[in-house]
Design a protein around this motif. Structure first.
Motif, PDB file in Angstrom:
ATOM      1  N   GLU A  16       0.831  -1.205   0.000  1.00 28.51           N
ATOM      2  CA  GLU A  16       0.000   0.000   0.000  1.00 28.51           C
ATOM      3  C   GLU A  16       0.865   1.254   0.000  1.00 28.51           C
ATOM      4  OE1 GLU A  16      -0.379  -2.497   2.004  1.00 28.51           O
ATOM      5  OE2 GLU A  16      -2.416  -3.278   1.749  1.00 28.51           O
ATOM      6  N   LEU A  17       1.957   1.196   0.745  1.00 25.44           N
ATOM      7  CA  LEU A  17       2.857   2.355   0.781  1.00 25.44           C
ATOM      8  C   LEU A  17       3.517   2.573  -0.580  1.00 25.44           C
ATOM      9  CD1 LEU A  17       4.171   4.438   2.745  1.00 25.44           C
ATOM     10  CD2 LEU A  17       6.046   2.842   2.940  1.00 25.44           C
ATOM     11  N   VAL A  18       3.938   1.469  -1.182  1.00 24.02           N
ATOM     12  CA  VAL A  18       4.578   1.594  -2.486  1.00 24.02           C
ATOM     13  C   VAL A  18       3.584   2.105  -3.519  1.00 24.02           C
ATOM     14  CG1 VAL A  18       5.843   0.360  -4.263  1.00 24.02           C
ATOM     15  CG2 VAL A  18       6.173  -0.240  -1.903  1.00 24.02           C
ATOM     16  N   GLU A  19       2.366   1.618  -3.442  1.00 26.52           N
ATOM     17  CA  GLU A  19       1.369   2.075  -4.408  1.00 26.52           C
ATOM     18  C   GLU A  19       1.043   3.542  -4.217  1.00 26.52           C
ATOM     19  OE1 GLU A  19      -1.956  -0.465  -4.256  1.00 26.52           O
ATOM     20  OE2 GLU A  19      -0.947  -2.109  -5.294  1.00 26.52           O
ATOM     21  N   HIS A  20       1.125   3.984  -2.997  1.00 27.29           N
ATOM     22  CA  HIS A  20       0.928   5.424  -2.767  1.00 27.29           C
ATOM     23  C   HIS A  20       2.000   6.227  -3.482  1.00 27.29           C
ATOM     24  CE1 HIS A  20       0.657   9.289  -0.840  1.00 27.29           C
ATOM     25  NE2 HIS A  20       1.852   9.147  -0.330  1.00 27.29           N
ATOM     26  N   TYR A  21       3.225   5.784  -3.376  1.00 28.23           N
ATOM     27  CA  TYR A  21       4.296   6.523  -4.046  1.00 28.23           C
ATOM     28  C   TYR A  21       4.244   6.331  -5.552  1.00 28.23           C
ATOM     29  CZ  TYR A  21       6.369   7.841   0.352  1.00 28.23           C
ATOM     30  OH  TYR A  21       6.574   8.404   1.579  1.00 28.23           O
ATOM     31  N   LEU A  22       3.778   5.178  -5.992  1.00 25.05           N
ATOM     32  CA  LEU A  22       3.595   4.975  -7.434  1.00 25.05           C
ATOM     33  C   LEU A  22       2.570   5.957  -7.976  1.00 25.05           C
ATOM     34  CD1 LEU A  22       3.407   1.107  -8.004  1.00 25.05           C
ATOM     35  CD2 LEU A  22       5.384   2.537  -8.033  1.00 25.05           C
ATOM     36  N   ALA A  23       1.486   6.080  -7.245  1.00 25.97           N
ATOM     37  CA  ALA A  23       0.441   6.999  -7.704  1.00 25.97           C
ATOM     38  C   ALA A  23       0.911   8.439  -7.625  1.00 25.97           C
ATOM     39  CB  ALA A  23      -0.813   6.807  -6.858  1.00 25.97           C
ATOM     40  N   LYS A  24       1.718   8.718  -6.624  1.00 24.03           N
ATOM     41  CA  LYS A  24       2.191  10.084  -6.442  1.00 24.03           C
ATOM     42  C   LYS A  24       3.133  10.488  -7.576  1.00 24.03           C
ATOM     43  CE  LYS A  24       4.245  12.725  -2.683  1.00 24.03           C
ATOM     44  NZ  LYS A  24       4.980  12.570  -1.410  1.00 24.03           N
ATOM     45  N   SER A  25       3.875   9.522  -8.088  1.00 21.71           N
ATOM     46  CA  SER A  25       4.872   9.830  -9.095  1.00 21.71           C
ATOM     47  C   SER A  25       4.387   9.568 -10.509  1.00 21.71           C
ATOM     48  CB  SER A  25       6.133   9.007  -8.840  1.00 21.71           C
ATOM     49  OG  SER A  25       6.584   9.198  -7.533  1.00 21.71           O
ATOM     50  N   GLY A  26       3.178   9.081 -10.663  1.00 20.17           N
ATOM     51  CA  GLY A  26       2.658   8.851 -11.993  1.00 20.17           C
ATOM     52  C   GLY A  26       3.103   7.545 -12.621  1.00 20.17           C
ATOM     53  N   PHE A  27       3.512   6.617 -11.808  1.00 23.41           N
ATOM     54  CA  PHE A  27       3.933   5.308 -12.310  1.00 23.41           C
ATOM     55  C   PHE A  27       2.694   4.446 -12.413  1.00 23.41           C
ATOM     56  CE2 PHE A  27       5.643   1.067 -12.106  1.00 23.41           C
ATOM     57  CZ  PHE A  27       6.867   1.151 -12.723  1.00 23.41           C
ATOM     58  N   GLN A  28       2.356   4.091 -13.626  1.00 20.96           N
ATOM     59  CA  GLN A  28       1.124   3.344 -13.828  1.00 20.96           C
ATOM     60  C   GLN A  28       1.442   1.962 -14.341  1.00 20.96           C
ATOM     61  OE1 GLN A  28      -1.626   5.326 -16.346  1.00 20.96           O
ATOM     62  NE2 GLN A  28      -3.033   3.600 -16.436  1.00 20.96           N
ATOM     63  N   CYS A  29       1.151   0.983 -13.544  1.00 19.96           N
ATOM     64  CA  CYS A  29       1.369  -0.394 -13.961  1.00 19.96           C
ATOM     65  C   CYS A  29       0.496  -1.293 -13.102  1.00 19.96           C
ATOM     66  CB  CYS A  29       2.836  -0.787 -13.822  1.00 19.96           C
ATOM     67  SG  CYS A  29       3.173  -2.433 -14.430  1.00 19.96           S
ATOM     68  N   PRO A  30      -0.325  -2.096 -13.720  1.00 24.60           N
ATOM     69  CA  PRO A  30      -1.204  -2.952 -12.915  1.00 24.60           C
ATOM     70  C   PRO A  30      -0.506  -4.175 -12.350  1.00 24.60           C
ATOM     71  CG  PRO A  30      -1.625  -3.284 -15.231  1.00 24.60           C
ATOM     72  CD  PRO A  30      -0.598  -2.214 -15.152  1.00 24.60           C
ATOM     73  N   ASP A  31       0.730  -4.413 -12.744  1.00 28.34           N
ATOM     74  CA  ASP A  31       1.420  -5.629 -12.337  1.00 28.34           C
ATOM     75  C   ASP A  31       1.892  -5.507 -10.890  1.00 28.34           C
ATOM     76  OD1 ASP A  31       2.634  -8.010 -12.286  1.00 28.34           O
ATOM     77  OD2 ASP A  31       3.878  -7.691 -14.072  1.00 28.34           O
ATOM     78  N   VAL A  32       1.485  -6.462 -10.079  1.00 27.13           N
ATOM     79  CA  VAL A  32       1.876  -6.441  -8.674  1.00 27.13           C
ATOM     80  C   VAL A  32       3.364  -6.745  -8.531  1.00 27.13           C
ATOM     81  CG1 VAL A  32       1.311  -7.369  -6.401  1.00 27.13           C
ATOM     82  CG2 VAL A  32      -0.439  -7.236  -8.133  1.00 27.13           C
ATOM     83  N   ARG A  33       3.895  -7.494  -9.466  1.00 33.51           N
ATOM     84  CA  ARG A  33       5.300  -7.891  -9.356  1.00 33.51           C
ATOM     85  C   ARG A  33       6.222  -6.688  -9.460  1.00 33.51           C
ATOM     86  NH1 ARG A  33       5.322 -12.354 -13.935  1.00 33.51           N
ATOM     87  NH2 ARG A  33       4.202 -10.667 -14.964  1.00 33.51           N
ATOM     88  N   LEU A  34       5.827  -5.727 -10.277  1.00 30.93           N
ATOM     89  CA  LEU A  34       6.675  -4.528 -10.369  1.00 30.93           C
ATOM     90  C   LEU A  34       6.587  -3.709  -9.079  1.00 30.93           C
ATOM     91  CD1 LEU A  34       6.438  -3.193 -14.001  1.00 30.93           C
ATOM     92  CD2 LEU A  34       8.070  -4.723 -12.961  1.00 30.93           C
ATOM     93  N   THR A  35       5.410  -3.675  -8.500  1.00 25.99           N
ATOM     94  CA  THR A  35       5.273  -2.999  -7.206  1.00 25.99           C
ATOM     95  C   THR A  35       6.182  -3.649  -6.167  1.00 25.99           C
ATOM     96  OG1 THR A  35       2.980  -2.608  -7.800  1.00 25.99           O
ATOM     97  CG2 THR A  35       3.601  -2.213  -5.527  1.00 25.99           C
ATOM     98  N   ARG A  36       6.166  -4.969  -6.171  1.00 29.18           N
ATOM     99  CA  ARG A  36       7.022  -5.687  -5.220  1.00 29.18           C
ATOM    100  C   ARG A  36       8.494  -5.478  -5.553  1.00 29.18           C
ATOM    101  NH1 ARG A  36       3.432 -10.197  -3.666  1.00 29.18           N
ATOM    102  NH2 ARG A  36       1.783  -9.051  -2.619  1.00 29.18           N
ATOM    103  N   LEU A  37       8.791  -5.371  -6.836  1.00 29.06           N
ATOM    104  CA  LEU A  37      10.198  -5.164  -7.218  1.00 29.06           C
ATOM    105  C   LEU A  37      10.699  -3.803  -6.720  1.00 29.06           C
ATOM    106  CD1 LEU A  37      12.622  -6.281  -8.753  1.00 29.06           C
ATOM    107  CD2 LEU A  37      11.762  -5.185 -10.803  1.00 29.06           C
ATOM    108  N   VAL A  38       9.854  -2.795  -6.827  1.00 35.92           N
ATOM    109  CA  VAL A  38      10.221  -1.480  -6.291  1.00 35.92           C
ATOM    110  C   VAL A  38      10.431  -1.574  -4.776  1.00 35.92           C
ATOM    111  CG1 VAL A  38       9.402   0.867  -5.950  1.00 35.92           C
ATOM    112  CG2 VAL A  38       9.055  -0.223  -8.120  1.00 35.92           C
ATOM    113  N   ALA A  39       9.529  -2.285  -4.117  1.00 36.28           N
ATOM    114  CA  ALA A  39       9.652  -2.431  -2.661  1.00 36.28           C
ATOM    115  C   ALA A  39      10.927  -3.162  -2.298  1.00 36.28           C
ATOM    116  CB  ALA A  39       8.429  -3.161  -2.113  1.00 36.28           C
ATOM    117  N   VAL A  40      11.242  -4.191  -3.073  1.00 34.10           N
ATOM    118  CA  VAL A  40      12.438  -4.986  -2.777  1.00 34.10           C
ATOM    119  C   VAL A  40      13.705  -4.172  -3.033  1.00 34.10           C
ATOM    120  CG1 VAL A  40      13.758  -6.928  -3.662  1.00 34.10           C
ATOM    121  CG2 VAL A  40      11.412  -7.253  -3.034  1.00 34.10           C
TER     122      VAL A  40
END
Lengths: 290, 136
Positions: free
Chosen positions: B35-59
């Motif tokens: 949820e925290l990563v998605e907040h920053y994704l949304a804040k920065s305009g990073f649009q991707c529905p793939d959860v794996r990329l969200t996890r990759l950013v977190a990792v």
């Protein structure tokens, strides 16, 4: 999905980091603060996560200022990766980012300390980059430390957008709209908004389109009190109005409106061609009658 | 996903390892919540529905923080090792591993972050007048 959107109720959400801090293993976080805005709330969550990572790295205690500093740096790191990925995607004429954009962003950030193969990142295969491989090794070798507390997600559809706009929920899934954007209001919301205006104000186009005869009927009743309500509905036949500004007494011909309170309050020269204005109104009425 | 020409190249063990890694991210739970990563994704305009990329950013962020914390831990241990033995006995109680600004600034300097904290607080007019009384 967005954790910040559920922060309108600060009391409910702020309990979450407070509990996490207390539970957490002796790390020195003394003050349990109430998050007043979404950025503080996200920072509090990130602080818990960073404290957990510090504990898994071997620290027993942290100074609060050091923890806050590391949290600020890490959130900026995360934001920079994401922003770089988004910029790479937009440079490729895409709105959706993919793995390659992300790897490019990671390369840019890792280039400070360097990584194997960093001298030829634009020539080699992005998927074989050593920066990505280091992340893979990190995931495989490090212990999995889940977040201390599950974050309850409030439904995005419950969020009110702004004051003055009405939130309408549409069941249709519009895939082209990004998820973080609020829902579009439905088409009939416009009429609802006009009815709900408090001061009795109307849109200019509604004031003419709604009642054609109101312009003519109210033209004889124009006085100072009604000037506020019918300010957009000018009468047809009015005399020419003159007023002088510099030092001389102002003349108000025809209308009883005190112009000092309105247009010429700032003592600026104002030109107002009433013949044209009346002509426009007459033309509009004629068009509507046709 | 496969819009870059690099995706058509390079097959073999590396690709298999990468695909396994991305598949393993579906089950992986990073310390930084989604949820925290998605907040920053949304804040920065990073649009991707793939959860794996969200996890990759977190990792990736988790790896950065872990490396910084590890370096700070090494600095902390090295600083404690330089203390003479007679003083070390007195400070035995404080031998716990504490993340301080001093170690953190040294660790972050290697990553291009120049961090300096103020040397003293001028909370009274006499502060800083006599350098001998200053602790640092």
């Amino acid at each position: 999905m967005n954790p910040m959107l559920k922060d309108s109720n600060t009391k409910a959400t702020s309990k979450l980091p407070r509990r996490g801090k207390r539970k957490k293993k002796g790390l020195e976080v003394k003050d349990a603060q109430v998050a007043e805005n979404p950025s503080e709330f996200s920072f509090a969550i990130a602080k818990i996560a960073v404290a957990q990572i510090c504990r898994s790295a071997g620290f027993k205690t942290t100074k609060s200022n050091a923890l806050e500093t590391l949290t600020a740096v890490s959130t900026r790191y995360l934001e920079t990766i994401v922003r770089l990925g988004a910029s790479f995607a937009s440079a490729s004429n895409r709105t959706d980012s993919n793995l390659f954009d992300l790897v490019n962003g990671i390369h840019d950030l890792c280039s400070v300390e360097g990584f194997p193969g960093g001298s030829a990142i634009h020539k080699g295969d992005l998927l074989r980059s050593s920066a990505l491989r280091e992340i893979m090794n990190f995931v495989n070798l490090s212990d999995k430390v889940p977040f201390a507390k599950p974050i309850k997600c409030r439904d995005v559809s419950e969020v009110t957008i702004d004051s003055g706009t009405l939130t309408c929920f549409s069941n249709q899934a519009k895939t082209h709209i990004p998820r973080w954007l609020p829902h579009f209001p439905e088409q009939n919301c416009d009429q609802v908004l006009v009815k709900e205006r408090k001061c009795g104000e109307k849109y200019w186009e509604h004031s003419f389109a709604g009642d054609e005869n109101s312009v003519i009927s109210q033209s004889n009743h124009m006085n100072g009190k009604e000037g506020k309500d019918t300010r957009m509905e000018l009468p047809e036949g009015r005399e020419k109005m003159k007023f002088k500004i510099r030092g001389e007494e102002e003349k108000h011909v025809g209308l009883g409106v005190n112009m000092l309170t309105g247009v010429c309050k700032g003592r600026k020269r104002v030109s107002w061609n009433h013949n044209k204005m009346n002509g426009c109104i007459i033309d509009n009425n004629q068009d509507e009658k046709r | 996903m496969n819009q870059n020409p690099q995706s058509s190249e390079g097959r073999g063990d590396d690709d298999a390892a990468l695909s396994d890694f991305l598949a393993s991210l579906m089950d992986y739970t990073p310390t930084i919540p989604d949820e925290l990563v998605e907040h920053y994704l949304a804040k920065s305009g990073f649009q991707c529905p793939d959860v794996r990329l969200t996890r990759l950013v977190a990792v990736a962020t988790q790896k950065f923080v872990a490396e910084v914390a590890g370096d700070a831990l090494q600095h902390c241990k090295a600083r404690q090792a330089t203390i003479p033995k007679d003083k070390r006995d007195k400070q035995q109680k404080d031998k716990r591993l504490v993340l301080t600004m001093e170690d953190l600034s040294k660790a972050l300097r290697e990553y291009g972050v120049n961090l300096r904290h103020q040397e003293y607080f001028a909370d009274s007019p006499s502060t800083g007048m006599d350098p001998a009384t200053r602790e640092e």
